[in-house]
Design a protein around this motif. Structure first.
Motif, PDB file in Angstrom:
ATOM      1  N   ALA A 147      -0.316  -5.245   6.528  1.00 23.40           N
ATOM      2  CA  ALA A 147       0.750  -6.040   7.143  1.00 23.40           C
ATOM      3  C   ALA A 147       0.331  -6.539   8.522  1.00 23.40           C
ATOM      4  O   ALA A 147       0.592  -7.695   8.888  1.00 23.40           O
ATOM      5  CB  ALA A 147       2.031  -5.216   7.237  1.00 23.40           C
ATOM      6  N   ASP A 148      -0.322  -5.677   9.290  1.00 20.10           N
ATOM      7  CA  ASP A 148      -0.771  -6.087  10.624  1.00 20.10           C
ATOM      8  C   ASP A 148      -1.794  -7.214  10.536  1.00 20.10           C
ATOM      9  O   ASP A 148      -1.787  -8.146  11.349  1.00 20.10           O
ATOM     10  CB  ASP A 148      -1.373  -4.901  11.365  1.00 20.10           C
ATOM     11  N   ALA A 149      -2.677  -7.142   9.545  1.00 24.30           N
ATOM     12  CA  ALA A 149      -3.688  -8.183   9.376  1.00 24.30           C
ATOM     13  C   ALA A 149      -3.040  -9.509   8.978  1.00 24.30           C
ATOM     14  O   ALA A 149      -3.424 -10.572   9.479  1.00 24.30           O
ATOM     15  CB  ALA A 149      -4.709  -7.752   8.323  1.00 24.30           C
ATOM     16  N   LEU A 150      -2.062  -9.455   8.098  1.00 24.33           N
ATOM     17  CA  LEU A 150      -1.368 -10.675   7.697  1.00 24.33           C
ATOM     18  C   LEU A 150      -0.641 -11.304   8.875  1.00 24.33           C
ATOM     19  O   LEU A 150      -0.626 -12.534   9.034  1.00 24.33           O
ATOM     20  CB  LEU A 150      -0.376 -10.366   6.574  1.00 24.33           C
ATOM     21  N   GLU A 151      -0.064 -10.470   9.715  1.00 23.31           N
ATOM     22  CA  GLU A 151       0.600 -10.991  10.912  1.00 23.31           C
ATOM     23  C   GLU A 151      -0.406 -11.709  11.814  1.00 23.31           C
ATOM     24  O   GLU A 151      -0.135 -12.790  12.340  1.00 23.31           O
ATOM     25  CB  GLU A 151       1.267  -9.857  11.689  1.00 23.31           C
ATOM     26  N   GLU A 152      -1.569 -11.108  11.995  1.00 27.70           N
ATOM     27  CA  GLU A 152      -2.604 -11.740  12.823  1.00 27.70           C
ATOM     28  C   GLU A 152      -3.042 -13.073  12.219  1.00 27.70           C
ATOM     29  O   GLU A 152      -3.235 -14.055  12.955  1.00 27.70           O
ATOM     30  CB  GLU A 152      -3.802 -10.811  12.975  1.00 27.70           C
ATOM     31  N   LEU A 153      -3.191 -13.126  10.903  1.00 25.91           N
ATOM     32  CA  LEU A 153      -3.589 -14.378  10.267  1.00 25.91           C
ATOM     33  C   LEU A 153      -2.513 -15.449  10.438  1.00 25.91           C
ATOM     34  O   LEU A 153      -2.836 -16.632  10.635  1.00 25.91           O
ATOM     35  CB  LEU A 153      -3.867 -14.160   8.784  1.00 25.91           C
TER      36      LEU A 153
END
Length: 271
Positions: free
Chosen positions: A96-102
């Motif tokens: 989820a954190d990675a998707l937010e960054e993307l």
């Protein structure tokens, strides 16, 4: 992020860059879609666990992502998410954190394509300064009991028509879905991502008096040579700053006058 998650994020960022390099992909729309998937994963802890379960075949997780999101987001977005769930993640939260960054990177890419990235960088910094100097505003934006729609309306009154739309979108997502971070930490993270879009670092420069254009150019050039990267200067004025100027690059803090620091840079380069 550590280990497998860091590698998975790096691979996902490469795929995002490839997508947003295409003129057929609307980076802003892609950002909205990735943010929507992030919001779902934030709410559904069990789904995060299923999509990152190392015991499950990668293709089975990718097929699940296609079934879940295929009719809700565009093909490029679902393909990006499917590629991410094929990767290994150190812990479910990291997905989820990675998707937010993307999502944030996609918005920043849209601003860059529009020639507005510098404005967004500056606006994020200025907004952070406004929040830090206004405890009541900070409390209103970070109150966990406050209604999200009220926060959105407050931000629109503050930023609507005064800041770039990308700035407003980024700050609104941060305030309504902080993911356990402080507002200050979230704004700092956004500023760093914006700087990375131009392969440069951020220097927060606090001076006793405003710097002239010549001083800013000299300081930026000296810091770029010192750190080996292009440097974006976020400028602030505080008459009480010790030594005439304070420069922070990442975790390193430099105190002293411009002349002294430039001389030190010159000495280092001569060694």
């Amino acid at each position: 992020m550590n280990g497998a998650s860091r590698e998975a994020l790096a691979a996902a960022r490469e795929r995002l860059d490839a997508l947003t390099d295409s003129t057929s992909v609307d980076a802003g729309a892609l950002a909205d879609e990735l943010a929507a998937v992030t919001a779902l994963l934030d709410r559904e802890r069990s789904l995060r666990r299923v999509l990152t379960d190392p015991a499950q075949p990668a293709e089975a997780k990718a097929d699940l992502a296609h079934r879940l999101f295929g009719d809700k987001v565009s093909g490029p977005a679902v393909d990006l998410v499917a590629g991410m769930v094929r990767s290994r993640w150190s812990q479910p939260r990291d997905l989820a954190d990675a998707l937010e960054e993307l999502a944030n990177l996609a918005d920043l890419t849209a601003a860059q394509k529009a020639g507005r990235l510098d404005d967004v960088e500056d606006e994020l910094f200025r907004f952070g300064r406004i929040v830090s100097s206004n405890p009541e505003l900070r409390a209103a934006l970070t109150d966990p009991e406050a209604d999200a729609s009220a926060k959105v309306e407050l931000l629109h009154r503050l930023l609507g028509g005064r800041a770039d739309k990308t700035t407003e979108r980024l700050v609104t997502r941060l305030v309504t879905a902080p993911a356990g971070r402080s507002l200050e930490a979230g704004l700092e993270s956004l500023s760093k991502l914006a700087a990375e879009r131009r392969d440069r670092m951020v220097a927060v420069v606090t001076s006793a008096v405003p710097l002239s254009d010549s001083q800013k150019q000299r300081l930026g050039a000296a810091l770029a040579k010192l750190y080996g990267r292009k440097m974006h200067l976020n400028l602030d004025v505080d008459p009480n700053v010790v030594g005439g100027m304070r420069v922070q690059v990442g975790d390193e803090v430099i105190n002293g006058s411009i002349a002294d620091r430039l001389e030190d840079v010159a000495r280092r380069m001569a060694d």
